[in-house]
Design a protein around this motif. Structure first.
Motif, short mmCIF file in Angstrom:
data_model
loop_
_atom_site.label_atom_id
_atom_site.label_comp_id
_atom_site.label_asym_id
_atom_site.label_seq_id
_atom_site.Cartn_x
_atom_site.Cartn_y
_atom_site.Cartn_z
N THR A 8 -66.98 18.74 78.09
CA THR A 8 -67.76 18.09 77.02
C THR A 8 -69.21 17.95 77.43
O THR A 8 -70.13 18.32 76.69
N ALA A 9 -69.44 17.41 78.65
CA ALA A 9 -70.82 17.24 79.13
C ALA A 9 -71.48 18.59 79.34
O ALA A 9 -72.63 18.81 78.94
N ALA A 10 -70.75 19.53 79.94
CA ALA A 10 -71.34 20.84 80.25
C ALA A 10 -71.73 21.57 78.97
O ALA A 10 -72.82 22.14 78.87
N GLN A 11 -70.85 21.54 77.97
CA GLN A 11 -71.17 22.27 76.74
C GLN A 11 -72.25 21.57 75.93
O GLN A 11 -73.08 22.21 75.29
N ALA A 12 -72.29 20.24 76.00
CA ALA A 12 -73.35 19.50 75.29
C ALA A 12 -74.70 19.75 75.94
O ALA A 12 -75.71 19.88 75.24
N LEU A 13 -74.73 19.83 77.26
CA LEU A 13 -76.03 19.87 77.95
C LEU A 13 -76.44 21.25 78.44
O LEU A 13 -77.62 21.53 78.59
N GLY A 32 -74.97 24.29 77.17
CA GLY A 32 -74.73 25.34 76.16
C GLY A 32 -73.28 25.40 75.75
O GLY A 32 -72.38 25.25 76.56
N ARG A 33 -73.09 25.65 74.45
CA ARG A 33 -71.73 25.63 73.88
C ARG A 33 -70.81 26.67 74.49
O ARG A 33 -69.59 26.54 74.42
N ASP A 34 -71.42 27.74 75.04
CA ASP A 34 -70.58 28.81 75.62
C ASP A 34 -70.23 28.55 77.08
O ASP A 34 -69.56 29.37 77.70
N PHE A 35 -70.71 27.46 77.62
CA PHE A 35 -70.47 27.19 79.04
C PHE A 35 -68.97 26.99 79.29
O PHE A 35 -68.29 26.30 78.54
N ARG A 36 -68.47 27.66 80.31
CA ARG A 36 -67.05 27.52 80.67
C ARG A 36 -66.94 26.97 82.09
O ARG A 36 -67.26 27.67 83.06
N GLU A 88 -72.01 26.60 89.91
CA GLU A 88 -73.16 27.53 89.85
C GLU A 88 -74.39 26.79 89.36
O GLU A 88 -74.29 25.97 88.45
N LEU A 89 -75.54 27.13 89.91
CA LEU A 89 -76.78 26.54 89.40
C LEU A 89 -77.10 27.13 88.04
O LEU A 89 -76.95 28.33 87.84
N VAL A 90 -77.53 26.28 87.12
CA VAL A 90 -77.82 26.72 85.75
C VAL A 90 -79.23 26.28 85.39
O VAL A 90 -79.63 25.16 85.75
#
Ligand code: URA
Length: 215
Positions: A143-148, A150-154, A161-163
């Motif tokens: 939830t946090a990863a996709q909100a912050l 990107g929606r495609d983040f898995r 990984e650094l983003v």
């Protein structure tokens, strides 16, 4: 988004963490205030190097009014200790600041927040990050990863990984500690979580070396 239907209008003009916390107490930007006991705002040192962002407060957090104080929070504390990340370097918060739940018998069962609720709450998180200016931002769970990030983040593919993110010089995601509590191979999942946090510890150390050598 122009801020309509979000908490944007409630964010004070020159925010500090204290002013933000006070302003968020009465937030009604989404309907979750009606069923949550209280707003659970982020907490930690004002000079924290790293901000951990979870999904939303859980049952315990909703009752106590503090983030990550329930079982997932205890597991996070243990992992931080093993990764040698000092609690005073850390600020913990959530993308949504009210507990979303549905009744099941006498229990309150966690419900995932939807995009409207996440968007409504987002100005609080943006303001926390703007005040803290963390060197490292860590998203806990999808939830946090996709909100912050990107929606495609898995998280399953991209954990550790650094983003690139406008929110912090270093941004990274890992699993949510509550997923470890639910896992059958809990111990192996915990070790992998600690390994991700060790990367976070390295990022904090590298960032503070860079800033001390530029003084
Ligand atoms: N889970 C979260 O995502 N945040 C908390 O504060 C507690 C549990």
């Amino acid at each position: 988004m122009d801020g309509e239907g979000t908490a944007a209008a409630l964010v004070p003009a020159r925010p500090s963490l204290k002013k933000l916390r006070e302003a968020a107490t009465g937030c009604k930007a989404c309907p979750l205030w009606e069923t949550g006991t209280q707003t659970v705002f982020g907490e930690g040192g004002a000079k924290a190097d790293v901000v951990f962002v979870g999904e939303q407060p859980g049952d315990r957090e909703d009752i106590e009014g503090h983030p990550f104080v329930g079982p997932a929070g205890k597991l996070l504390d243990k992992a931080l200790e093993e990764a040698q990340i000092d609690r005073s370097q850390v600020y913990v918060t959530n993308v949504v600041k009210h507990f979303k739940w549905k009744p099941q018998g006498k229990r309150r069962i966690h419900q995932k927040p939807n995009w409207r609720e996440i968007a409504a709450c987002r100005p609080w998180l943006d303001a926390e990050v703007a005040v803290l200016k963390p060197r490292v931002l860590v998203c806990l769970g999808a939830t946090a990863a996709q909100a912050l990030l990107g929606r495609d983040f898995r998280v399953s593919r991209q954990r550790g990984e650094l983003v690139d993110s406008p929110l912090a010089p270093n941004a990274i995601a890992t699993v949510h500690p509550s997923s470890i509590l639910r896992a059958e191979d809990r111990e192996a999942q915990f070790r992998e979580f600690v390994r991700d946090l060790e990367k976070v510890a390295e990022l904090i150390a590298a960032a503070s070396n860079r800033s001390s050598s530029s003084v």
